[in-house]
Design a protein around this motif. Structure first.
Motif, PDB file in Angstrom:
ATOM      1  N   LYS A  26       0.820  -1.207   0.000  1.00 30.68           N
ATOM      2  CA  LYS A  26       0.000   0.000   0.000  1.00 30.68           C
ATOM      3  C   LYS A  26       0.852   1.255   0.000  1.00 30.68           C
ATOM      4  O   LYS A  26       1.914   1.286   0.613  1.00 30.68           O
ATOM      5  CB  LYS A  26      -0.901   0.043   1.243  1.00 30.68           C
ATOM      6  CG  LYS A  26      -2.097  -0.894   1.201  1.00 30.68           C
ATOM      7  CD  LYS A  26      -2.879  -0.817   2.506  1.00 30.68           C
ATOM      8  CE  LYS A  26      -3.631   0.476   2.659  1.00 30.68           C
ATOM      9  NZ  LYS A  26      -2.943   1.491   3.447  1.00 30.68           N
ATOM     10  N   THR A  61       4.505   0.369  -6.139  1.00 29.35           N
ATOM     11  CA  THR A  61       3.216  -0.235  -5.778  1.00 29.35           C
ATOM     12  C   THR A  61       2.341  -0.455  -7.003  1.00 29.35           C
ATOM     13  O   THR A  61       1.595  -1.425  -7.081  1.00 29.35           O
ATOM     14  CB  THR A  61       2.477   0.653  -4.745  1.00 29.35           C
ATOM     15  OG1 THR A  61       3.260   0.740  -3.565  1.00 29.35           O
ATOM     16  CG2 THR A  61       1.115   0.092  -4.395  1.00 29.35           C
ATOM     17  N   GLU A 119       2.315  -1.438   4.589  1.00 27.16           N
ATOM     18  CA  GLU A 119       2.514  -0.034   4.235  1.00 27.16           C
ATOM     19  C   GLU A 119       3.920   0.141   3.678  1.00 27.16           C
ATOM     20  O   GLU A 119       4.883  -0.384   4.243  1.00 27.16           O
ATOM     21  CB  GLU A 119       2.317   0.867   5.446  1.00 27.16           C
ATOM     22  CG  GLU A 119       0.916   0.856   6.029  1.00 27.16           C
ATOM     23  CD  GLU A 119      -0.097   1.587   5.160  1.00 27.16           C
ATOM     24  OE1 GLU A 119       0.320   2.243   4.173  1.00 27.16           O
ATOM     25  OE2 GLU A 119      -1.292   1.502   5.466  1.00 27.16           O
ATOM     26  N   ILE A 158      -2.413  -1.277  -3.502  1.00 28.24           N
ATOM     27  CA  ILE A 158      -3.527  -0.372  -3.199  1.00 28.24           C
ATOM     28  C   ILE A 158      -2.965   1.032  -2.990  1.00 28.24           C
ATOM     29  O   ILE A 158      -2.026   1.233  -2.216  1.00 28.24           O
ATOM     30  CB  ILE A 158      -4.295  -0.817  -1.938  1.00 28.24           C
ATOM     31  CG1 ILE A 158      -4.942  -2.187  -2.172  1.00 28.24           C
ATOM     32  CG2 ILE A 158      -5.365   0.207  -1.565  1.00 28.24           C
ATOM     33  CD1 ILE A 158      -5.718  -2.720  -0.966  1.00 28.24           C
ATOM     34  N   THR A 159      -3.538   1.977  -3.692  1.00 30.53           N
ATOM     35  CA  THR A 159      -3.119   3.376  -3.553  1.00 30.53           C
ATOM     36  C   THR A 159      -4.334   4.260  -3.330  1.00 30.53           C
ATOM     37  O   THR A 159      -5.479   3.858  -3.572  1.00 30.53           O
ATOM     38  CB  THR A 159      -2.386   3.887  -4.818  1.00 30.53           C
ATOM     39  OG1 THR A 159      -3.355   4.164  -5.846  1.00 30.53           O
ATOM     40  CG2 THR A 159      -1.370   2.892  -5.327  1.00 30.53           C
ATOM     41  N   SER A 192      -7.779   4.975   3.192  1.00 28.65           N
ATOM     42  CA  SER A 192      -7.668   3.611   3.721  1.00 28.65           C
ATOM     43  C   SER A 192      -7.654   3.614   5.245  1.00 28.65           C
ATOM     44  O   SER A 192      -8.071   2.641   5.882  1.00 28.65           O
ATOM     45  CB  SER A 192      -6.414   2.921   3.171  1.00 28.65           C
ATOM     46  OG  SER A 192      -5.235   3.455   3.735  1.00 28.65           O
ATOM     47  N   SER A 233      -1.200  -7.112   4.691  1.00 27.43           N
ATOM     48  CA  SER A 233      -1.213  -5.762   4.132  1.00 27.43           C
ATOM     49  C   SER A 233      -0.010  -4.995   4.660  1.00 27.43           C
ATOM     50  O   SER A 233       0.179  -4.893   5.876  1.00 27.43           O
ATOM     51  CB  SER A 233      -2.515  -5.042   4.515  1.00 27.43           C
ATOM     52  OG  SER A 233      -2.540  -3.735   3.994  1.00 27.43           O
TER      53      SER A 233
END
Length: 371
Positions: free
Chosen positions: A20, A137, A44, A112-113, A26, A42
């Motif tokens: 991410k 990403t 970061e 995911i952005t 989010s 997930s």
């Protein structure tokens, strides 16, 4: 609904690892928590976000999530979690994270952005960053998901000439950030890098309610530069976590009562000195201090001030209107109340309030007699 869509996409593509970029949307969705609960790892990839995720915390600031941690704090955290040197310097810590994340980017199934801006005429997504993690990403994973509030839509790709420099100058003091990417869909057949599928999810999350408030919807112009936080005297003194909401500072106080239906965040509008500095520095000219006042008016008119506040203000008015009533309680009793009740609410990071032995009026009268 957004979470259901993300989980459906993840299931469709058999996703096990998600990387991410930094995204406040989010955070609104508590997406990391949801993905982990569904056995999807997930991660970061923004350095600041990586630090707070490793610490099990939420971002402290819209733009600089780990600004509350010193280099020693981060060194101790990484030593505990990853076994790095206890006294490692920032350069070595960054080098470690870079190497660690490179391996994760290669293995990731989905990226995911968020989006800094969405361009209506080209259907493109604009991402601005300083670390290159956003570019990775969207380049390595086969599936890319973009989640953005609908207020991020701007008319044309040519408008980026104005908006991108605004974000960088007001956010970090740069003329332009290091990496600026425009994504207009999945990779073409003849392209080596890029996702095979791109999904764009537009998020409401209370934004339409705010949009319908004619006197308040100017707050949706926010470009998330963080300038109002950086100049706010209240934020400087109490910090991001004191707000206990995703968006802190003046802009957070204004919009949270519309975006977060699960919490009573209206009281944040009263946590302001109304000095107007936030309005002065806002690059998109949101009248933040006026919106704080309008929200206060709305809260009071709806009777949403709470029993404790109503009762407190009732007696505050009663005693403040007459000096004899105000001074009926001696300083000893007042200080007992302060020590056992008020100062606990005041918080541990501020000096306790202490009443003087004699009131100002008594001291003034004594001064006149001594002349």
């Amino acid at each position: 609904e957004v979470i259901k869509q993300v989980l459906a996409i993840a299931k469709r593509h058999n996703v096990k690892l998600v990387v991410k970029t930094k995204s406040m949307v989010s955070e609104e969705l508590e997406l990391n928590k949801v993905l982990e609960e569904n056995k999807i790892r997930s991660l970061e990839t923004d350095l600041g976000e990586f630090i707070v995720q490793t610490a099990g915390e939420r971002p402290f600031h819209i733009l600089t999530p780990a600004m509350h941690k010193s280099k020693e704090d981060v060194a101790a955290l990484f030593h505990e979690k990853f076994g790095t040197e206890a006294d490692a310097n920032p350069k070595d810590l960054t080098k470690y994270v870079r190497k660690y994340l490179r391996d994760q980017f290669v293995q990731a199934d989905m990226g995911i952005t968020g989006a800094n801006f969405l361009m209506a005429d080209s259907g493109s997504i604009a991402l601005t960053e300083n670390e290159g993690n956003g570019m990775l990403t969207m380049s390595f994973p086969k599936t890319m998901v973009v989640i953005a509030g609908f207020e991020k839509i701007i008319p044309s790709i040519s408008d980026l000439d104005l908006f991108w420099p605004l974000v960088s100058v007001m956010g970090t003091g740069q003329s332009l950030t290091a990496y600026n990417s425009i994504i207009s869909g999945p990779k073409d057949v003849d392209e080596k890098d890029g996702p095979e599928q791109v999904y764009v999810i537009l998020f409401d999350g209370g934004r339409s309610t705010l949009f319908d408030e004619e006197d308040h919807n100017a707050a949706l112009k926010c470009i998330r530069c963080g300038a109002c936080l950086n100049f706010c005297p209240v934020y400087k003194n109490i910090g991001g976590y004191s707000y206990d909401t995703v968006y802190s500072g003046p802009i957070g106080s204004v919009i949270s009562m519309y975006l977060d239906g699960s919490k009573d965040t209206g009281h944040l509008n009263f946590a302001s000195s109304l000095c107007g500095k936030c309005t002065d520095v806002c690059p998109v000219e949101i009248p933040l201090h006026k919106l704080l006042l309008l929200n206060r008016k709305k809260i009071v008119e709806k009777g949403n001030t709470g029993l404790v506040e109503k009762t407190g203000m009732k007696y505050y008015q009663k005693y403040m209107m007459k000096r004899s009533k105000l001074e009926r309680l001696g300083p000893g009793l007042k200080n007992w109340g302060m020590k056992n009740v008020a100062n606990k609410a005041w918080g541990p990071r501020r000096d306790p309030l202490v009443f003087a032995k004699d009131s100002f009026a008594k001291r003034w009268m004594k001064k006149d007699k001594d002349r």
